[in-house]
Enzyme design. Structure first.
Site, PDB file in Angstrom:
ATOM      1  N   CYS A   1      79.146  87.756 -45.625  1.00  0.00           N
ATOM      2  CA  CYS A   1      79.623  86.400 -45.904  1.00  0.00           C
ATOM      3  C   CYS A   1      80.202  86.294 -47.304  1.00  0.00           C
ATOM      4  CB  CYS A   1      78.470  85.426 -45.752  1.00  0.00           C
ATOM      5  SG  CYS A   1      77.031  85.918 -46.720  1.00  0.00           S
TER       6      CYS A   1
ATOM      7  N   GLU B   1      72.916  78.447 -45.075  1.00  0.00           N
ATOM      8  CA  GLU B   1      73.686  79.520 -45.725  1.00  0.00           C
ATOM      9  C   GLU B   1      74.808  79.891 -44.761  1.00  0.00           C
ATOM     10  OE1 GLU B   1      73.320  80.841 -48.649  1.00  0.00           O
ATOM     11  OE2 GLU B   1      71.420  80.002 -49.245  1.00  0.00           O
TER      12      GLU B   1
HETATM   13  P1  NAD Z   1      76.313  82.308 -35.627  1.00  0.00           P
HETATM   14  O1  NAD Z   1      76.467  81.020 -36.332  1.00  0.00           O
HETATM   15  O2  NAD Z   1      77.089  82.539 -34.390  1.00  0.00           O
HETATM   16  O3  NAD Z   1      74.772  82.555 -35.220  1.00  0.00           O
HETATM   17  C1  NAD Z   1      73.745  82.528 -36.164  1.00  0.00           C
HETATM   18  C2  NAD Z   1      72.430  82.217 -35.466  1.00  0.00           C
HETATM   19  O4  NAD Z   1      72.490  80.888 -34.931  1.00  0.00           O
HETATM   20  C3  NAD Z   1      72.082  83.122 -34.295  1.00  0.00           C
HETATM   21  O5  NAD Z   1      70.694  83.389 -34.319  1.00  0.00           O
HETATM   22  C4  NAD Z   1      72.446  82.277 -33.081  1.00  0.00           C
HETATM   23  O6  NAD Z   1      71.715  82.620 -31.920  1.00  0.00           O
HETATM   24  C5  NAD Z   1      72.052  80.899 -33.566  1.00  0.00           C
HETATM   25  N1  NAD Z   1      72.722  79.784 -32.875  1.00  0.00           N
HETATM   26  C6  NAD Z   1      73.872  79.789 -32.177  1.00  0.00           C
HETATM   27  N2  NAD Z   1      74.171  78.543 -31.751  1.00  0.00           N
HETATM   28  C7  NAD Z   1      73.195  77.737 -32.210  1.00  0.00           C
HETATM   29  C8  NAD Z   1      72.961  76.328 -32.135  1.00  0.00           C
HETATM   30  N3  NAD Z   1      73.808  75.499 -31.498  1.00  0.00           N
HETATM   31  N4  NAD Z   1      71.871  75.836 -32.746  1.00  0.00           N
HETATM   32  C9  NAD Z   1      71.016  76.639 -33.426  1.00  0.00           C
HETATM   33  N5  NAD Z   1      71.192  77.977 -33.519  1.00  0.00           N
HETATM   34  C10 NAD Z   1      72.273  78.517 -32.933  1.00  0.00           C
HETATM   35  O7  NAD Z   1      76.611  83.443 -36.722  1.00  0.00           O
HETATM   36  P2  NAD Z   1      76.706  85.005 -36.515  1.00  0.00           P
HETATM   37  O8  NAD Z   1      77.966  85.327 -35.787  1.00  0.00           O
HETATM   38  O9  NAD Z   1      75.415  85.515 -35.977  1.00  0.00           O
HETATM   39  O10 NAD Z   1      76.814  85.506 -38.046  1.00  0.00           O
HETATM   40  C11 NAD Z   1      78.019  85.554 -38.764  1.00  0.00           C
HETATM   41  C12 NAD Z   1      78.165  84.326 -39.637  1.00  0.00           C
HETATM   42  O11 NAD Z   1      77.053  84.218 -40.524  1.00  0.00           O
HETATM   43  C13 NAD Z   1      79.381  84.369 -40.531  1.00  0.00           C
HETATM   44  O12 NAD Z   1      79.999  83.107 -40.522  1.00  0.00           O
HETATM   45  C14 NAD Z   1      78.809  84.654 -41.910  1.00  0.00           C
HETATM   46  O13 NAD Z   1      79.602  84.222 -42.984  1.00  0.00           O
HETATM   47  C15 NAD Z   1      77.513  83.950 -41.842  1.00  0.00           C
HETATM   48  N6  NAD Z   1      76.569  84.478 -42.841  1.00  0.00           N
HETATM   49  C16 NAD Z   1      76.288  83.718 -43.948  1.00  0.00           C
HETATM   50  C17 NAD Z   1      75.437  84.218 -44.915  1.00  0.00           C
HETATM   51  C18 NAD Z   1      75.096  83.416 -46.143  1.00  0.00           C
HETATM   52  O14 NAD Z   1      74.096  83.739 -46.784  1.00  0.00           O
HETATM   53  N7  NAD Z   1      75.872  82.410 -46.511  1.00  0.00           N
HETATM   54  C19 NAD Z   1      74.864  85.472 -44.757  1.00  0.00           C
HETATM   55  C20 NAD Z   1      75.182  86.213 -43.616  1.00  0.00           C
HETATM   56  C21 NAD Z   1      76.024  85.698 -42.648  1.00  0.00           C
END
Ligand code: NAD
Length: 491
Positions: free
Chosen positions: A296, A262
């Protein structure tokens, strides 16, 4: 803020194999984005803790009846829902303080909605058709009864972001558990307490067996990568940014595990020329300020007919100027802070890019006067950029709206689709035939028509294109956590 604990000795704990334990890496601070103050501390897990959590989840799946006892799982999930309801006040306080979530949203998708939605998952565990009789056939001359069975995938690695932590953590835990899986949840480093309190409730107030849910907080993103890579994990359920989603997919590929992603969005809000343009634009402007634009699915590109551009501009700017970013704990606040200095710097950088690409900042564009503490950003309107500009193509994740004129309905559809994303969007118009044509043309996972609300436990949510793979919530979301087994019995 009586429940908040700003002492290292009061740090929240990990949940591993049914026990609440400290992290091998000590503790890390969690902050209040509205004040920048340290709220308190959370257990800082290391790779060894994550390894222990995966081991526990694997054992619980392989060596217990959890995946086969549908009734027991339904009871446990309802028990969790009821226990979380009993902790609503404490959870609300933490959510406002740690996420910067406006209090008004905690009555809905930031807290109470996802807790209630656990009931939908529990009901599915009891009512889902786990087996389907496909009847008798004689393939290759052998009389055979075919039975289609759906089973849990196994160990689920759930990796989540900070913007709607309860919504996303529980929308993964509920269906994954209902389907019979065991889970290792790795929440975002910015919001460890929201997840840790759920872990504490699970350990102390539910019959969920040891190892079935493990919650591993850490300030180290690499623990997410470890979870995605580990061959003992059968499925990664990830919500976060598109670049991280791609990294998760690469990490998961080594053991060819299922991935469910997502990701980000840059959704279009299309106002047709037969709509009440001023009202529609006001709704679009208001929406982009909700939770400071950190959603998002928020529509961050406002597409208006060129023939009505001046009217649209006036209404949009008026609404954005009327919304003040401020204290999320106040009942009337819509636009709280963004989560961190890093995130506000990112929003500022995009506003600078808009200027550099010839855009006009009609209102906002900086930090609100009089709010020196806290990561606040003014509701901002950008005009005079094309859809190919950086600010119209990339996700900003702040209260920033880009206004784009279009020539006719076909042009509106083309602009909406001219994006790497396809998560959500909105169409406003009074002629149902024209609205339908636009709905048919836009390539996106959810669409609101004239203000309709799609968010609900029984509605699948997810994206086209680089907004993701798979669906969360609804029956489709539950089925993401299932495997398919076909049993062919001769005779
Ligand atoms: P992010 O991608 O920076 O981090 C998300 C999670 O991934 C965190 O727990 C982080 O620690 C982990 N992570 C970071 N690097 C990783 C790696 N290499 N491998 C595995 N895990 C890793 O996102 P964010 O800044 O926490 O959240 C904002 C983003 O989330 C925005 O892009 C938003 O659009 C998206 N989002 C999407 C939805 C949806 O349902 N489509 C919902 C909410 C947020």
């Amino acid at each position: 803020m009586n429940n908040l604990r700003p002492a290292e000795s009061e740090a929240s704990l990990l949940l591993i194999d049914g026990k609440l334990v400290p992290g091998s890496g000590g503790v890390f601070a969690t902050h209040n984005p509205a004040t920048e103050a340290v709220l308190g501390y959370a257990a800082n897990a290391t790779a060894a803790d994550m390894d222990g959590a995966i081991t526990a989840a694997r054992r619980a799946f392989d060596e217990s009846d959890w995946s086969r006892d549908h009734g027991f799982r339904a009871r446990c999930i309802r028990q969790l829902r009821d226990a979380l309801v009993a902790h609503t006040d404490e959870l609300r306080e933490i959510t406002i303080a740690e996420v910067g979530a406006p209090a008004m949203l905690t009555g809905g998708p930031q807290l109470e909605g996802p807790i209630a939605d656990l009931g939908f998952a529990a009901d599915l565990a009891e009512t889902y058709s786990w087996e389907t009789d496909l009847g008798v056939a004689e393939p290759m001359g052998i009389r055979t009864r075919r039975t289609l069975r759906r089973e849990a995938v196994g160990v689920v690695g759930a990796i989540t972001p900070w913007n709607f932590p309860h919504q996303i953590n529980l929308a993964k835990l509920g269906p994954a558990l209902a389907a019979g899986n065991t889970v290792v949840l790795k929440p975002a480093p910015d919001t460890p307490w929201c997840a840790a309190l759920v872990g504490k409730v699970i350990a102390e107030e539910t019959d969920i067996p040891p190892g079935v849910v493990n919650i591993v907080t850490s300030d180290d993103h690499r623990l997410g990568a470890q979870l995605a890579e580990d061959p003992r994990v059968d499925l990664v359920s990830f919500t976060g940014s598109t670049p991280t989603g791609k990294a998760v997919m690469v990490a998961a590929a080594a053991s060819l595990k299922k991935v469910f992603l997502e990701l980000g969005g840059k959704s279009a809000f299309i106002v047709l020329d037969d709509a009440d343009v001023a009202s529609a634009c006001s709704v679009a402007a208001f929406s982009v300020c909700v939770h400071a634009g950190q959603g998002c699915a928020l529509s961050t590109r406002l597409l208006v007919p060129r023939s009505r551009y001046d009217e649209a501009l006036e209404a949009t700017a008026r609404t954005l100027r009327s919304i003040r970013a401020g204290d999320p704990s106040k009942p009337g606040t819509v636009c709280g802070p963004v989560i961190s200095k890093k995130q506000r710097d990112r929003v500022e950088r995009y506003v600078g890019l808009a200027r550099a690409e010839g855009g006009t900042i009609v209102c906002g564009g900086g930090r609100p006067a009089g709010l020196e503490q806290g990561h606040f950003f003014e509701p901002t309107l950008i005009t005079d950029v094309s859809n190919s500009s950086t600010v119209a193509q990339e996700e900003i994740f702040g209260p920033v709206l880009v206004l784009l004129p279009y020539e006719d309905d076909a042009d509106a559809i083309a602009i909406a689709n001219d994006s790497p994303y396809g998560l959500s969007g909105s169409v406003w118009g009074s002629d149902p035939q024209r609205v339908k044509k636009v709905v048919d043309g836009v390539r996106t996972g959810t669409l609101s028509v004239n203000g309709g609300v799609w968010y609900s436990a029984d509605v699948p949510f997810g994206g086209y294109k680089q907004s993701g793979i798979g669906r969360e919530m609804g029956v489709a979301g539950f089925e993401e956590y299932l495997e398919t087994k076909l049993i062919a019995s001769a005779g």
